[in-house]
Design an enzyme around this catalytic site. Sequence first.
Site, PDB file in Angstrom:
ATOM      1  N   GLU B  73     -23.486 -14.741 -38.841  1.00  0.00           N
ATOM      2  CA  GLU B  73     -24.191 -13.585 -39.779  1.00  0.00           C
ATOM      3  C   GLU B  73     -25.112 -13.718 -40.747  1.00  0.00           C
ATOM      4  O   GLU B  73     -26.392 -13.884 -40.857  1.00  0.00           O
ATOM      5  CB  GLU B  73     -22.998 -12.060 -40.055  1.00  0.00           C
ATOM      6  CG  GLU B  73     -22.723 -11.325 -38.651  1.00  0.00           C
ATOM      7  CD  GLU B  73     -22.187 -12.237 -37.630  1.00  0.00           C
ATOM      8  OE1 GLU B  73     -21.399 -12.800 -38.178  1.00  0.00           O
ATOM      9  OE2 GLU B  73     -21.989 -11.304 -36.682  1.00  0.00           O
ATOM     10  N   HIS B 142     -16.388  -1.174 -35.921  1.00  0.00           N
ATOM     11  CA  HIS B 142     -17.367  -1.242 -35.637  1.00  0.00           C
ATOM     12  C   HIS B 142     -18.073  -0.052 -35.345  1.00  0.00           C
ATOM     13  O   HIS B 142     -18.776   0.524 -34.515  1.00  0.00           O
ATOM     14  CB  HIS B 142     -16.962  -1.375 -33.826  1.00  0.00           C
ATOM     15  CG  HIS B 142     -16.785  -2.959 -33.779  1.00  0.00           C
ATOM     16  ND1 HIS B 142     -15.211  -3.435 -34.379  1.00  0.00           N
ATOM     17  CD2 HIS B 142     -17.146  -3.789 -33.460  1.00  0.00           C
ATOM     18  CE1 HIS B 142     -15.911  -4.755 -33.668  1.00  0.00           C
ATOM     19  NE2 HIS B 142     -16.862  -5.578 -33.057  1.00  0.00           N
TER      20      HIS B 142
HETATM   21  C1  LIG Z   1     -18.782 -11.038 -37.586  1.00  0.00           C
HETATM   22  C2  LIG Z   1     -18.466 -10.414 -36.260  1.00  0.00           C
HETATM   23  N1  LIG Z   1     -19.995 -11.342 -35.587  1.00  0.00           N
HETATM   24  C3  LIG Z   1     -19.363 -10.737 -34.225  1.00  0.00           C
HETATM   25  C4  LIG Z   1     -18.733 -10.090 -33.601  1.00  0.00           C
HETATM   26  C5  LIG Z   1     -18.799  -9.598 -31.846  1.00  0.00           C
HETATM   27  N2  LIG Z   1     -18.422 -10.313 -32.053  1.00  0.00           N
HETATM   28  C6  LIG Z   1     -16.759  -9.566 -31.300  1.00  0.00           C
HETATM   29  S1  LIG Z   1     -16.056 -10.943 -30.526  1.00  0.00           S
HETATM   30  C7  LIG Z   1     -17.230 -12.416 -30.352  1.00  0.00           C
HETATM   31  C8  LIG Z   1     -17.564 -13.495 -29.698  1.00  0.00           C
HETATM   32  C9  LIG Z   1     -16.222 -14.497 -29.764  1.00  0.00           C
HETATM   33  O1  LIG Z   1     -16.406 -15.224 -29.873  1.00  0.00           O
HETATM   34  P1  LIG Z   1     -14.488 -16.634 -29.548  1.00  0.00           P
HETATM   35  O2  LIG Z   1     -14.031 -16.499 -31.612  1.00  0.00           O
HETATM   36  O3  LIG Z   1     -14.892 -17.945 -28.847  1.00  0.00           O
HETATM   37  O4  LIG Z   1     -13.622 -15.120 -29.136  1.00  0.00           O
HETATM   38  P2  LIG Z   1     -13.116 -15.387 -27.386  1.00  0.00           P
HETATM   39  O5  LIG Z   1     -13.876 -13.912 -28.049  1.00  0.00           O
HETATM   40  O6  LIG Z   1     -14.010 -16.059 -26.658  1.00  0.00           O
HETATM   41  O7  LIG Z   1     -11.808 -15.230 -27.860  1.00  0.00           O
HETATM   42  C10 LIG Z   1     -17.963 -11.651 -31.183  1.00  0.00           C
HETATM   43  C11 LIG Z   1     -19.687 -12.294 -31.140  1.00  0.00           C
HETATM   44  C12 LIG Z   1     -18.129  -9.590 -34.419  1.00  0.00           C
HETATM   45  N3  LIG Z   1     -16.620  -8.892 -33.945  1.00  0.00           N
HETATM   46  N4  LIG Z   1     -17.835 -10.062 -35.747  1.00  0.00           N
END
Ligand SMILES: Cc1ncc(C[n+]2csc(CCOP(=O)(O)OP(=O)(O)O)c2C)c(N)n1
Lengths: 327, 343
Positions: B73, B142
């Site tokens: 972000e 959220h």
């Molecule tokens: C700071 C922040 N940015 C965006 C999100 C939205 N978000 C939740 S899970 C996710 C993807 C995370 O990917 P990864 O770290 O690979 O974990 P996975 O979901 O694949 O287990 C995103 C973008 C968030 N929760 N927090």
Amino acid sequence: MSILEPSVEVLKDLHHRMLRIRLFEEAAGKLFEGNKMPGFLHLYVGQEAVASGVCVAMREDDQVSSTHRGHGHLVAKGGNLNQMMAELMGKADGYCNGKGGSMHICDLDLNMLGANGIVGGGAPIAVGAGFANKYRGNDTVSVVFFGDGSTNIGAFHEAAAMASALKLPVLFVCENNEYGEYTPRHKVMAITDVVDRAAGYGMPGVIVDGMDAIAVHEAALEGLARARAGEGPSFIEAKTYRYYNHHGVQTLGMKYRTDEEVEEWKKKDCIEGFEKRVTEAGLISADELAAVRAEVQAEVDAAVEFGENSPYPDPSTLLTDVYTEMV
Amino acid sequence: MTATETATENAETARELTYVGAFNEGIKQLMREDEDIFVAGEDVGIQGGVFGSFSGLADEFGERRAVDTPIAEQAIVGLGIGAAVAGLRPVVDLMFMDFIMVAMDQIANQAAKLKYMFGGKAELPLTITTNGGAGLSAAAQHSQSLEAFLCHVPGLKVVMPSSPHDLKGLLVACVRDNNPTILVKNKAMLGVTGPVPEELYEIPLGVGAKVREGTDVTIVAYSRMVSESMKAAERLADEGINCEIIDPRTVQPLDTDIIVESAKKTNRVVVVHEAVRFGGLGAEIAAQVQEEAFDYLDAPVARVAAPFSPIPFSPGLEGHYVPNAKRIAAGIRETLGRPAPGA
Ligand SMILES: Cc1ncc(C[n+]2csc(CCOP(=O)(O)OP(=O)(O)O)c2C)c(N)n1
Ligand SMILES: [Mg+2]
């Protein structure tokens, strides 16, 4: 490594933890589909070998810091399924009395310091727990689970820099499932192996097959031993895959990944593969595996019933727990 | 009508669109008009945004102009700042309003102050879009409404649209503005429909709207609380209470004039917002009303807002947390000294 290396006890433990996660998550998914589970649901199905492999290698006093996809980490740490299911349903008897839900589930008595709704948010917290361990002079280790996508955010890098600079007893466990939400890893990361990032912080790192609980377990034992010996943090990248959509229960027909890819990964299923190996090696009988499955299914069914029967929290609790009362 | 004129709801071209559909149409039309506009953020490219806000952009404009970014972000906002200073007109997306806090240095220390610190020499035509609001059991990280944080920082403009019509018109104003603007959609409103003119139109920032004409009390509400206030006003009409509703639409800059003018007419003001009451916009609005219309007031300015706690997950608790028509109506009766019906 040879399958004969871990004791049969360890193998049974790995299997039990993986099954507890799988069956819990499948039940949670059904409740979600039936609109009995509010909010977001990030299922861990497919990745069970990672949490189980690491947690079997851990001691009870070792801490875990987790992610938005955190149910598996709590189950693997020994989480109580009744309290978990009730929490996911927003009920009063849940782990967080209904205040946290799926993304904030925790059990401090089990040293599970919480799932986390903020990507990257868990890593600095694990570093703090590692600091406390070193400060106290005990040989407890803190473990942080995090996704591939989270290694793009500042918090991850700051945590890695801090842990290595202060030589803290922290184990970084990256669950690389190749996606962050609906975006494939290769589009938002210029390297293929996330573990390459560890080198920049002077941390040893290994890649393991994240669909193989035995391989994960072995790598975790090494990382934990290193941290306990005061040699600082290390990094494990577990290559794995989530079967369901980022959120919810859809599996196939998605724009961002092909059905063939999902099917390919399912062929490497951590539980099926494990059961095949241990039965073929004559280490655990098929009957025994089936008995364990039945027992875990009963535990999960009871958890669903417990959750359904638990009341919603009383509105009078809305404003409690904002601050600690000073007496 | 020209593209920049303010459209009215009965414009001939109006069709029913969803809130998110109005945003989507607006951003596409803007991008067709100006080659310097691009969008960047998590999942905004191929996926079209997790809420569908950017749906179809990658297909129409290519991934050069609909950029999937890493989860980062701070760098997403920074990308927007740097690109804006370098002459582009970026729209950067933070998936949930809660995540602005991850990017707060870039937003509050960098974007907000750049022009001033540089003695006026920089221009920052940057739009940050995000999604706020509770009511979906999305829990404490959220669901937040953090506009008060943003409004407190000189240099930012903060926009909180309450309808599909306003969302499109305010988006256009944000993107065309040469200052950093933050457009906060409400997640619980994404599927809400309303009339939206087809052409590109602009609703000026800093100009509120009177969305209901009344005589007995002024409700000041923005974002989703406008529709909740409308419901409350309808209930109260049956009790013989005639509410006026003012929607400031942008909370920074705030249209104090339209609020004060209404307060002078009705002599009573109730401010409604989803954000927590302490230190919220209601406090600022109450202060401004008493500064400018003290002699006209027949009652203290009241606030209906969320209580002082993080947002609970359980529907059993969240239902008591987020202000709704019932609580708004109760707040108004209290301000008017009227008993609850049946009491
Ligand atoms: C700071 C922040 N940015 C965006 C999100 C939205 N978000 C939740 S899970 C996710 C993807 C995370 O990917 P990864 O770290 O690979 O974990 P996975 O979901 O694949 O287990 C995103 C973008 C968030 N929760 N927090
Ligand atoms: Mg991932």
